[in-house]
Design a protein around this motif. Structure first.
Motif, PDB file in Angstrom:
ATOM      1  N   ASP A  56      42.027  30.270  42.616  1.00  0.00           N
ATOM      2  CA  ASP A  56      43.057  30.697  43.555  1.00  0.00           C
ATOM      3  C   ASP A  56      44.121  31.471  42.789  1.00  0.00           C
ATOM      4  N   VAL A  57      44.180  32.775  43.044  1.00  0.00           N
ATOM      5  CA  VAL A  57      45.230  33.615  42.439  1.00  0.00           C
ATOM      6  C   VAL A  57      46.089  34.237  43.538  1.00  0.00           C
ATOM      7  N   SER A  58      46.066  33.666  44.733  1.00  0.00           N
ATOM      8  CA  SER A  58      46.814  34.221  45.865  1.00  0.00           C
ATOM      9  C   SER A  58      48.320  34.119  45.641  1.00  0.00           C
ATOM     10  N   HIS A  59      49.056  34.900  46.434  1.00  0.00           N
ATOM     11  CA  HIS A  59      50.526  34.883  46.412  1.00  0.00           C
ATOM     12  C   HIS A  59      51.078  35.201  45.024  1.00  0.00           C
ATOM     13  N   ASN A  60      50.605  36.316  44.474  1.00  0.00           N
ATOM     14  CA  ASN A  60      51.129  36.870  43.229  1.00  0.00           C
ATOM     15  C   ASN A  60      51.361  38.368  43.428  1.00  0.00           C
ATOM     16  N   HIS A  61      51.394  39.132  42.349  1.00  0.00           N
ATOM     17  CA  HIS A  61      51.606  40.586  42.426  1.00  0.00           C
ATOM     18  C   HIS A  61      50.467  41.312  41.709  1.00  0.00           C
ATOM     19  N   LEU A  62      49.246  40.812  41.882  1.00  0.00           N
ATOM     20  CA  LEU A  62      48.091  41.383  41.201  1.00  0.00           C
ATOM     21  C   LEU A  62      47.612  42.653  41.897  1.00  0.00           C
ATOM     22  N   CYS A  63      46.917  43.485  41.112  1.00  0.00           N
ATOM     23  CA  CYS A  63      46.455  44.770  41.634  1.00  0.00           C
ATOM     24  C   CYS A  63      45.135  45.145  40.963  1.00  0.00           C
ATOM     25  N   ASP A  98      49.507  42.385  45.661  1.00  0.00           N
ATOM     26  CA  ASP A  98      50.019  43.726  45.934  1.00  0.00           C
ATOM     27  C   ASP A  98      48.908  44.694  46.331  1.00  0.00           C
ATOM     28  N   CYS A  99      47.845  44.736  45.543  1.00  0.00           N
ATOM     29  CA  CYS A  99      46.820  45.743  45.856  1.00  0.00           C
ATOM     30  C   CYS A  99      45.463  45.397  45.251  1.00  0.00           C
ATOM     31  N   LEU A 100      45.050  44.144  45.358  1.00  0.00           N
ATOM     32  CA  LEU A 100      43.702  43.777  44.936  1.00  0.00           C
ATOM     33  C   LEU A 100      42.683  44.352  45.909  1.00  0.00           C
ATOM     34  N   CYS A 101      41.492  44.666  45.386  1.00  0.00           N
ATOM     35  CA  CYS A 101      40.449  45.222  46.242  1.00  0.00           C
ATOM     36  C   CYS A 101      39.084  44.863  45.683  1.00  0.00           C
ATOM     37  N   GLY A 102      38.060  45.097  46.472  1.00  0.00           N
ATOM     38  CA  GLY A 102      36.707  44.751  46.086  1.00  0.00           C
ATOM     39  C   GLY A 102      36.314  43.410  46.684  1.00  0.00           C
ATOM     40  N   LYS A 103      35.019  43.194  46.721  1.00  0.00           N
ATOM     41  CA  LYS A 103      34.470  41.972  47.313  1.00  0.00           C
ATOM     42  C   LYS A 103      35.123  40.725  46.714  1.00  0.00           C
ATOM     43  N   PRO A 104      35.584  39.801  47.591  1.00  0.00           N
ATOM     44  CA  PRO A 104      35.391  39.660  49.041  1.00  0.00           C
ATOM     45  C   PRO A 104      36.492  40.350  49.884  1.00  0.00           C
ATOM     46  N   LEU A 105      37.375  41.130  49.240  1.00  0.00           N
ATOM     47  CA  LEU A 105      38.385  41.859  49.990  1.00  0.00           C
ATOM     48  C   LEU A 105      37.817  43.230  50.398  1.00  0.00           C
ATOM     49  N   LYS A 106      38.645  44.072  50.916  1.00  0.00           N
ATOM     50  CA  LYS A 106      38.201  45.400  51.324  1.00  0.00           C
ATOM     51  C   LYS A 106      37.799  46.208  50.086  1.00  0.00           C
ATOM     52  N   PRO A 107      36.908  47.176  50.261  1.00  0.00           N
ATOM     53  CA  PRO A 107      36.474  48.007  49.119  1.00  0.00           C
ATOM     54  C   PRO A 107      37.643  48.766  48.498  1.00  0.00           C
ATOM     55  N   CYS A 108      37.510  49.015  47.210  1.00  0.00           N
ATOM     56  CA  CYS A 108      38.549  49.779  46.498  1.00  0.00           C
ATOM     57  C   CYS A 108      38.509  51.259  46.893  1.00  0.00           C
ATOM     58  N   ASN A 163      52.849  32.332  42.051  1.00  0.00           N
ATOM     59  CA  ASN A 163      53.624  32.623  40.853  1.00  0.00           C
ATOM     60  C   ASN A 163      54.088  34.070  40.908  1.00  0.00           C
ATOM     61  N   ARG A 164      54.406  34.643  39.763  1.00  0.00           N
ATOM     62  CA  ARG A 164      54.887  36.030  39.706  1.00  0.00           C
ATOM     63  C   ARG A 164      53.994  36.867  38.798  1.00  0.00           C
ATOM     64  N   LEU A 165      52.717  36.547  38.796  1.00  0.00           N
ATOM     65  CA  LEU A 165      51.779  37.237  37.920  1.00  0.00           C
ATOM     66  C   LEU A 165      51.540  38.658  38.412  1.00  0.00           C
ATOM     67  N   ARG A 166      51.380  39.576  37.461  1.00  0.00           N
ATOM     68  CA  ARG A 166      51.161  40.982  37.806  1.00  0.00           C
ATOM     69  C   ARG A 166      49.988  41.523  36.982  1.00  0.00           C
ATOM     70  N   GLY A 167      49.698  42.783  37.192  1.00  0.00           N
ATOM     71  CA  GLY A 167      48.573  43.390  36.481  1.00  0.00           C
ATOM     72  C   GLY A 167      47.263  43.118  37.211  1.00  0.00           C
ATOM     73  N   THR A 168      46.168  43.177  36.468  1.00  0.00           N
ATOM     74  CA  THR A 168      44.836  43.004  37.049  1.00  0.00           C
ATOM     75  C   THR A 168      44.265  41.631  36.727  1.00  0.00           C
ATOM     76  N   ILE A 169      43.200  41.298  37.451  1.00  0.00           N
ATOM     77  CA  ILE A 169      42.407  40.128  37.077  1.00  0.00           C
ATOM     78  C   ILE A 169      41.555  40.559  35.898  1.00  0.00           C
ATOM     79  N   PRO A 170      41.637  39.908  34.744  1.00  0.00           N
ATOM     80  CA  PRO A 170      40.955  40.411  33.545  1.00  0.00           C
ATOM     81  C   PRO A 170      39.443  40.471  33.709  1.00  0.00           C
ATOM     82  N   ALA A 171      38.856  41.495  33.133  1.00  0.00           N
ATOM     83  CA  ALA A 171      37.405  41.674  33.212  1.00  0.00           C
ATOM     84  C   ALA A 171      36.648  40.530  32.561  1.00  0.00           C
TER      85      ALA A 171
END
Length: 408
Positions: A370-377, A398-408, A350-358
């Motif tokens: 699955d939130v892949s293929h968006n513009h999350l950060c 765009d720029c997600l980080c933290g487990k299971p991805l690379k550290p922020c 989709n075209r979702l942006r912003g962060t994954i909500p706490a």
């Protein structure tokens, strides 16, 4: 004389106890003198009774058979179908179609044909014997409409049956189940389908049916299960779709439907499973979908739906929510809580942006996210709902980080 009494009378004859009525003054069989006896015993009565008993037996046999008109209609249906491997139509012989005709059942009182149940995929011994599923070609003959007491018509999963659904099926007043899934039927859903006031199941999935959803379909006040998946049906979902108040499953995926999701659909309070995926639907999601009391599965993937994701969907009773491959924009709603229990939550492509909500950490359970293929950060919230997920659930942002991805 009623049949039961006549049978009892004949039984006594055969036992030698039946008497024959005579005039009042006769000679007794065992006395040379006149007598005023009214009856005499006669073994000859048995010879008279035997033909009567045979006639009664024959009459009983005919009364248990289906009417000749129903038998003729079934034979016309058989004539239009070709089943070369299992030989199921070899049983459609004899005068009584209520007895040992494969897939045919009759009403026990009227002896009219009530059910036709022919499934090409079954655990019936005839399939096990031949170690194969069924294959049938031909068409569904309009003669089937002469079975005016038909309650259930199932001709399913034969893969090769083609031609249209006979329009006269809409004239079968007692029909409750119409299941024609898994064939090659073409044409359109009969325009008069709405006349089937008793219909509870309409399944024509996985055919080649075109046209549009008939306007009369929303008059099916008893309909509980609607499955038209995997066809070529175009046009819009009727705006008065909400008239189907008894509907619990609406499966309309893999067609060519367009337009928006009608608001009236949200008023079907029994609806638990809604699948509109892989169509050409557009516009926003009605927020009221998230307020439906028993809706558990909502599949809208593979459409052109746009706008924000309603917060109501995140805090609803929905456990399978698939909104992937659409045009949603904005943010993932920060509305997760104890009511959020997702076996599947798919927001990918989709075209979702912003962060994954706490607040996602407050969800009771998320089995697949699955939130892949968006513009999350930003950082991925940590906690039990996300700790078991793999990197592919978050990739291509765009720029997600933290487990299971690379550290922020």
């Amino acid at each position: 004389m009623p049949t039961l009494l006549l049978l009892q009378h004949i039984t006594h004859v055969l036992e030698g106890t039946t008497v024959i009525s005579l005039p009042r003054t006769v000679y007794n069989k065992h006395s040379p003198t006149p007598s005023s006896a009214h009856h005499i015993h006669s073994p000859m009565a048995a010879l008279i009774a035997l033909p009567l008993l045979a006639l009664l037996s024959l009459s009983s046999t005919f009364s248990d058979a289906c009417p000749p008109s129903d038998r003729a209609a079934l034979l016309a249906v058989r004539q239009a179908l070709k089943e070369p491997y299992l030989g199921i139509f070899n049983t459609w012989r004899g005068s009584n179609c209520c007895q040992n005709w494969y897939g045919v059942s009759c009403d026990p009182e009227s002896r009219r044909v009530a059910d036709i149940n022919l499934r090409g995929e079954s655990e019936d011994p005839i399939f096990q014997k031949h170690r194969r599923t069924g294959y049938m070609t031909g068409t569904i003959s309009p003669a089937i409409c002469r079975l005016t007491r038909l309650s259930s018509l199932i001709i399913a999963d034969w893969k090769g049956i083609s031609g249209p659904i006979p329009a006269c099926i809409a004239n079968l007043p007692f029909l409750r189940i119409l299941d024609l899934v898994g064939n090659r039927l073409s044409g359109e859903i009969p325009a008069g389908i709405g006349r089937l006031s008793r219909l509870t199941v309409l399944n024509v999935a996985d055919n080649q049916i075109a046209g549009t959803i008939p306007r009369s379909l929303t008059s099916l006040s008893s309909l509980m299960h609607l499955d038209i998946r995997g066809n070529q049906i175009a046009g819009t979902i009727p705006s008065d779709f909400g008239r189907l108040k008894m509907l619990s499953r609406a499966l309309l995926s893999r067609n060519r439907l367009e337009g928006s999701i009608p608001q009236s659909l949200c008023t079907i309070y029994r609806l638990s499973d809604l699948d509109l995926s892989l169509n050409r639907l557009s516009g926003p999601i009605p927020a009221s979908l998230g307020k439906m009391a028993v809706l558990a599965t909502l599949n809208l993937d593979g459409n052109l739906i746009s706008g924000p994701i309603p917060e109501t969907l995140i805090g609803s009773t929905i456990s399978i929510l698939n909104l992937s491959r659409n045009a949603f924009d904005g943010y993932i709603p920060n509305a997760f809580g104890s009511r959020s229990y997702f076996m599947v939550l798919d927001l990918s492509y989709n075209r979702l942006r912003g962060t994954i909500p706490a607040s996602i950490s407050a969800a009771t359970f998320i089995g697949h996210l699955d939130v892949s293929h968006n513009h999350l950060c930003g950082p991925i919230p940590q906690g039990s709902p996300t700790e078991h997920l793999e990197a592919t659930s978050f990739s291509y942002n765009d720029c997600l980080c933290g487990k299971p991805l690379k550290p922020c």
